[in-house]
Scaffold this active site. Sequence first.
Site, short mmCIF file in Angstrom:
data_model
loop_
_atom_site.label_atom_id
_atom_site.label_comp_id
_atom_site.label_asym_id
_atom_site.label_seq_id
_atom_site.Cartn_x
_atom_site.Cartn_y
_atom_site.Cartn_z
N CYS A 38 0.81 -1.22 0.00
CA CYS A 38 0.00 0.00 0.00
C CYS A 38 0.84 1.27 0.00
CB CYS A 38 -0.95 0.00 1.19
SG CYS A 38 -2.10 -1.37 1.14
N HIS B 43 -3.42 7.18 2.99
CA HIS B 43 -3.82 5.90 2.41
C HIS B 43 -5.26 5.61 2.84
CE1 HIS B 43 -3.91 1.83 1.16
NE2 HIS B 43 -3.77 1.29 2.36
N ASN C 110 -10.27 0.23 -0.24
CA ASN C 110 -8.81 0.21 -0.25
C ASN C 110 -8.34 -0.42 -1.56
OD1 ASN C 110 -6.09 -0.24 0.15
ND2 ASN C 110 -6.31 -1.17 2.18
O1 UT7 Z 1 -3.95 -1.41 3.54
C1 UT7 Z 1 -3.06 -2.09 4.37
C2 UT7 Z 1 -3.26 -1.68 5.76
N1 UT7 Z 1 -4.49 -2.21 6.26
C3 UT7 Z 1 -5.16 -1.54 7.18
O2 UT7 Z 1 -4.81 -0.46 7.52
C4 UT7 Z 1 -6.35 -2.23 7.82
C5 UT7 Z 1 -6.26 -2.09 9.31
N2 UT7 Z 1 -7.30 -2.74 10.03
C6 UT7 Z 1 -8.60 -2.38 10.01
O3 UT7 Z 1 -8.99 -1.53 9.27
C7 UT7 Z 1 -9.55 -3.02 11.00
O4 UT7 Z 1 -8.81 -3.72 11.96
C8 UT7 Z 1 -10.57 -4.00 10.34
C9 UT7 Z 1 -11.53 -3.21 9.50
C10 UT7 Z 1 -9.83 -5.01 9.46
C11 UT7 Z 1 -11.34 -4.74 11.40
O5 UT7 Z 1 -11.96 -3.82 12.29
P1 UT7 Z 1 -11.81 -4.01 13.87
O6 UT7 Z 1 -12.59 -2.93 14.47
O7 UT7 Z 1 -10.34 -4.05 14.17
O8 UT7 Z 1 -12.53 -5.36 14.13
P2 UT7 Z 1 -11.94 -6.69 14.78
O9 UT7 Z 1 -11.07 -7.41 13.79
O10 UT7 Z 1 -11.38 -6.39 16.12
O11 UT7 Z 1 -13.27 -7.55 14.98
C12 UT7 Z 1 -14.28 -7.15 15.91
C13 UT7 Z 1 -15.45 -8.10 15.80
C14 UT7 Z 1 -15.05 -9.57 15.84
O12 UT7 Z 1 -16.05 -10.26 16.53
P3 UT7 Z 1 -15.84 -10.72 18.05
O13 UT7 Z 1 -14.64 -11.61 18.02
O14 UT7 Z 1 -15.62 -9.46 18.83
O15 UT7 Z 1 -17.10 -11.43 18.38
C15 UT7 Z 1 -15.08 -9.99 14.40
O16 UT7 Z 1 -15.34 -11.35 14.23
O17 UT7 Z 1 -16.10 -7.89 14.54
C16 UT7 Z 1 -16.20 -9.14 13.86
N3 UT7 Z 1 -16.11 -8.90 12.42
C17 UT7 Z 1 -17.17 -8.62 11.65
N4 UT7 Z 1 -18.48 -8.52 11.94
C18 UT7 Z 1 -19.31 -8.21 10.91
C19 UT7 Z 1 -14.99 -8.88 11.66
N5 UT7 Z 1 -15.31 -8.59 10.39
C20 UT7 Z 1 -16.66 -8.43 10.37
C21 UT7 Z 1 -17.57 -8.10 9.34
N6 UT7 Z 1 -18.87 -8.00 9.65
N7 UT7 Z 1 -17.18 -7.87 8.05
#
Ligand code: UT7
Length: 363
Positions: A117, A257, A287
């Site tokens: 990225c 980004h 993205n």
């Molecule tokens: O471009 C390269 C660089 N990349 C980035 O900068 C991406 C960086 N990361 C992010 O943007 C975020 O971490 C994500 C968007 C990938 C995820 O968001 P988050 O707020 O960090 O969520 P999480 O991974 O901590 O997940 C929270 C909860 C989980 O459930 P539990 O374990 O708390 O019950 C996940 O299973 O949300 C759940 N979850 C979803 N729920 C509904 C994860 N993805 C989804 C989804 N829909 N699509």
Amino acid sequence: MEKINAVITGVGGYVPDYILDNEEMSHIVDTSDEWIMERIGVKTRHILKPEQGSGTSYLMTRAVSQLLEKTQVTPESVEVVICATTTPDYHFPSTASLVIGKLGLTKAFGFDMEAACAGFLFAMETGANMLRSGQYKRIIVCGGDHMSSMTNYQDRNTCPIFGDGAACVMMEATTEEVGLMDSYLRVDGEGYENLHMAAGGSAKMPSHETVDAREHYVYQEGRTVFKHAVTKMADAVETILKRNQLTGEEIDWLIPHQANVRIENAVARRLNIEEKNIMINVDHMANTSGGTLPLCLWEYEPQLKKGDKLVFTAFGAGFSWGANYMIWGYDGEKEAAKSPAQFYKEGTMTRQEWYDLRKQHKD
Ligand code: UT7
């Protein structure tokens, strides 16, 4: 000898017609518009369907073709093409060679640059140094990715994040005090565990097993990457501002980004930059990896004025990150107005609809 600077003199872009919205996404994986908007801030993403075209070279060729039309430069006058991409059409030949061949850039050589990225940041610095050397006068720097080609549509943690698209800039040598002024670029080599594609390269060759294990897709540990992204992008911008005796308030445009609207807002908050001075299109483009920064320029070109101070920042796999400081070189409104139809016609939404959609998100 007068100092040579490298300035952007034109922008071209392309996003494919098909729009995958959150409603459709919620039928593909267990997710919802509400969750995606709250946690990522993406409403729609453009996806390149096989019936329309294939490969990043398709996206980049369309973008460069628009750039040539807008700038009216002859294809033979382009000396170098650099393509920042993580989704090249093939391991070899390079995506740049395909773009050069398709567009008849008969006097150019080119190569791909893979820095995930952060690729466009690194490619601009590389291109600028080629111009500063005095050996080249006109080069094209492309950034873009066909992210849907390596997105696992069975993994709700990653598939709502990504979209397809590419954009490019013409960079030319000038003795005016405009253009790319400074770059702070870093790679730490510590990010493999958190962000990678496990198979398909020379370390783990493609096999039935790697396909069955779905190892040809993006793997990401979102929370860890999120924290690194905010800290490292904000640190990089702070470093470059300090080095150039600037404050956040003096920056006309921060171009972060486009990975997650929460990351962009967190970076801007740390740097004291107002929302109106941040380019954001993650809501409708998602993205696009190497494409996010030039796609922002493409979309915001009409608002850019000669002398504007821009800071680009990005973060990605590797980890790789950094910031570029640039003084913008031309009145964007005039340039974009030269071929406005070219700008909109490929998308199913007009620019006005894009803006309305974004406003709706904020409300
Ligand atoms: O471009 C390269 C660089 N990349 C980035 O900068 C991406 C960086 N990361 C992010 O943007 C975020 O971490 C994500 C968007 C990938 C995820 O968001 P988050 O707020 O960090 O969520 P999480 O991974 O901590 O997940 C929270 C909860 C989980 O459930 P539990 O374990 O708390 O019950 C996940 O299973 O949300 C759940 N979850 C979803 N729920 C509904 C994860 N993805 C989804 C989804 N829909 N699509």
